[in-house]
Design a protein around this motif. Structure first.
Motif, mmCIF file in Angstrom:
data_model
loop_
_atom_site.group_PDB
_atom_site.id
_atom_site.type_symbol
_atom_site.label_atom_id
_atom_site.label_comp_id
_atom_site.label_asym_id
_atom_site.label_seq_id
_atom_site.Cartn_x
_atom_site.Cartn_y
_atom_site.Cartn_z
ATOM 1 N N UNK A 43 0.822 -1.211 0.000
ATOM 2 C CA UNK A 43 0.000 0.000 0.000
ATOM 3 C C UNK A 43 0.857 1.263 0.000
ATOM 4 N N UNK A 44 2.099 1.146 0.424
ATOM 5 C CA UNK A 44 3.008 2.296 0.382
ATOM 6 C C UNK A 44 3.188 2.775 -1.058
ATOM 7 N N UNK A 45 3.176 1.854 -1.998
ATOM 8 C CA UNK A 45 3.352 2.213 -3.410
ATOM 9 C C UNK A 45 2.151 2.959 -3.988
ATOM 10 N N UNK A 46 1.095 3.110 -3.212
ATOM 11 C CA UNK A 46 -0.079 3.862 -3.657
ATOM 12 C C UNK A 46 -0.049 5.316 -3.192
ATOM 13 N N UNK A 48 0.649 9.057 -3.123
ATOM 14 C CA UNK A 48 0.705 10.050 -4.203
ATOM 15 C C UNK A 48 0.113 9.517 -5.512
ATOM 16 N N UNK A 49 -0.479 8.348 -5.477
ATOM 17 C CA UNK A 49 -1.202 7.821 -6.640
ATOM 18 C C UNK A 49 -2.680 7.765 -6.292
ATOM 19 N N UNK A 50 -3.068 6.741 -5.533
ATOM 20 C CA UNK A 50 -4.473 6.628 -5.142
ATOM 21 C C UNK A 50 -4.721 7.015 -3.677
ATOM 22 N N UNK A 51 -3.666 7.031 -2.874
ATOM 23 C CA UNK A 51 -3.810 7.492 -1.488
ATOM 24 C C UNK A 51 -3.605 8.999 -1.468
ATOM 25 N N UNK A 52 -4.604 9.705 -0.998
ATOM 26 C CA UNK A 52 -4.560 11.156 -1.039
ATOM 27 C C UNK A 52 -3.630 11.731 0.021
ATOM 28 N N UNK A 53 -2.997 12.835 -0.326
ATOM 29 C CA UNK A 53 -2.127 13.561 0.589
ATOM 30 C C UNK A 53 -3.009 14.281 1.611
ATOM 31 N N UNK A 54 -2.654 14.136 2.880
ATOM 32 C CA UNK A 54 -3.420 14.772 3.940
ATOM 33 C C UNK A 54 -2.507 15.567 4.857
ATOM 34 N N UNK A 55 -3.119 16.433 5.629
ATOM 35 C CA UNK A 55 -2.387 17.165 6.655
ATOM 36 C C UNK A 55 -2.221 16.234 7.849
ATOM 37 N N UNK A 56 -1.020 16.156 8.443
ATOM 38 C CA UNK A 56 -0.787 15.226 9.552
ATOM 39 C C UNK A 56 -1.692 15.510 10.753
ATOM 40 N N UNK A 57 -2.142 14.441 11.388
ATOM 41 C CA UNK A 57 -2.978 14.572 12.580
ATOM 42 C C UNK A 57 -2.189 14.331 13.855
ATOM 43 N N UNK A 58 -0.983 13.815 13.738
ATOM 44 C CA UNK A 58 -0.130 13.595 14.908
ATOM 45 C C UNK A 58 0.894 14.722 15.025
ATOM 46 N N UNK A 59 1.092 15.183 16.236
ATOM 47 C CA UNK A 59 2.055 16.269 16.457
ATOM 48 C C UNK A 59 3.452 15.893 15.984
ATOM 49 N N UNK A 60 3.841 14.644 16.200
ATOM 50 C CA UNK A 60 5.203 14.237 15.830
ATOM 51 C C UNK A 60 5.396 14.151 14.317
ATOM 52 N N UNK A 61 4.321 14.250 13.547
ATOM 53 C CA UNK A 61 4.414 14.207 12.096
ATOM 54 C C UNK A 61 4.334 15.580 11.441
ATOM 55 N N UNK A 62 4.359 16.631 12.220
ATOM 56 C CA UNK A 62 4.336 17.979 11.640
ATOM 57 C C UNK A 62 5.563 18.156 10.751
ATOM 58 N N UNK A 63 5.370 18.762 9.601
ATOM 59 C CA UNK A 63 6.456 18.937 8.642
ATOM 60 C C UNK A 63 6.495 17.856 7.578
ATOM 61 N N UNK A 64 5.666 16.820 7.734
ATOM 62 C CA UNK A 64 5.565 15.747 6.747
ATOM 63 C C UNK A 64 4.187 15.775 6.111
ATOM 64 N N UNK A 65 4.042 15.011 5.053
ATOM 65 C CA UNK A 65 2.725 14.725 4.502
ATOM 66 C C UNK A 65 2.233 13.431 5.135
ATOM 67 N N UNK A 66 0.939 13.211 5.063
ATOM 68 C CA UNK A 66 0.358 11.988 5.611
ATOM 69 C C UNK A 66 -0.590 11.400 4.580
ATOM 70 N N UNK A 67 -0.625 10.084 4.509
ATOM 71 C CA UNK A 67 -1.584 9.354 3.676
ATOM 72 C C UNK A 67 -2.021 8.140 4.480
ATOM 73 N N UNK A 68 -3.195 7.620 4.152
ATOM 74 C CA UNK A 68 -3.639 6.441 4.904
ATOM 75 C C UNK A 68 -4.470 5.493 4.059
ATOM 76 N N UNK A 69 -4.403 4.228 4.474
ATOM 77 C CA UNK A 69 -5.312 3.201 3.982
ATOM 78 C C UNK A 69 -6.304 2.990 5.115
ATOM 79 N N UNK A 70 -7.101 1.953 5.044
ATOM 80 C CA UNK A 70 -8.035 1.706 6.142
ATOM 81 C C UNK A 70 -7.314 1.234 7.403
ATOM 82 N N UNK A 71 -6.117 0.644 7.273
ATOM 83 C CA UNK A 71 -5.408 0.096 8.429
ATOM 84 C C UNK A 71 -4.152 0.864 8.828
ATOM 85 N N UNK A 72 -3.485 1.496 7.883
ATOM 86 C CA UNK A 72 -2.187 2.112 8.155
ATOM 87 C C UNK A 72 -2.156 3.575 7.760
ATOM 88 N N UNK A 73 -1.434 4.351 8.562
ATOM 89 C CA UNK A 73 -1.167 5.758 8.277
ATOM 90 C C UNK A 73 0.325 5.892 8.018
#
Length: 98
Positions: A43-46, A48-73
C-alpha cells in the motif's frame, strides 16, 4: 515514481503483525500474518497515486505529509519523483503521546 521506506517503518509493520500473531496464535495463521505484512508494504506504493495527501494529525508528524489506507497511516516526504516514508502507524494506535 521511486519509493524509499525507512527500515524502522518496515520494522514497525512487521512487529505489529508478529504481536498480533502471538496474541491470537490459535486463530491468526502465519500465512495471514505474511499476507497482512505484504499488503501494508504494497500500500506504500499507492502514496501520491491513489492514497490522497493529507495534513498530519499527529504532532510528531508535523512537517511531513500523511496518507492512509483503512489500516495504516504513513508520514512521508515527497520530493519531485521520490516518496520517502519516514514513519508508519496502525489505525488503532493513531493518537498523540502525552
Amino acid at each position: 515514481m521511486k519509493y524509499h521506506v525507512k527500515k524502522k517503518c518496515a520494522r514497525k509493520i512487521n512487529t505489529f503483525y508478529r504481536n498480533v500473531a502471538k496474541k491470537y496464535k490459535h486463530t491468526y495463521s502465519e500465512q495471514l500474518m505474511h499476507q497482512n505484512i505484504d499488503e501494508a508494504l504494497d500500500s506504500i506504493c499507492q502514496i501520491e497515486r491513489s492514497l490522497l495527501r493529507r495534513k498530519p494529525t499527529l504532532d510528531r508528524w508535523k512537517g511531513y505529509y500523511m496518507a492512509n489506507t483503512d489500516k495504516w497511516y504513513f508520514a512521508y516526504i515527497f520530493d519531485g519523483e521520490t516518496v520517502t516514508v519516514v514513519d508508519v502507524c496502525h489505525a488503532q494506535n493513531m493518537h498523540n503521546r502525552k
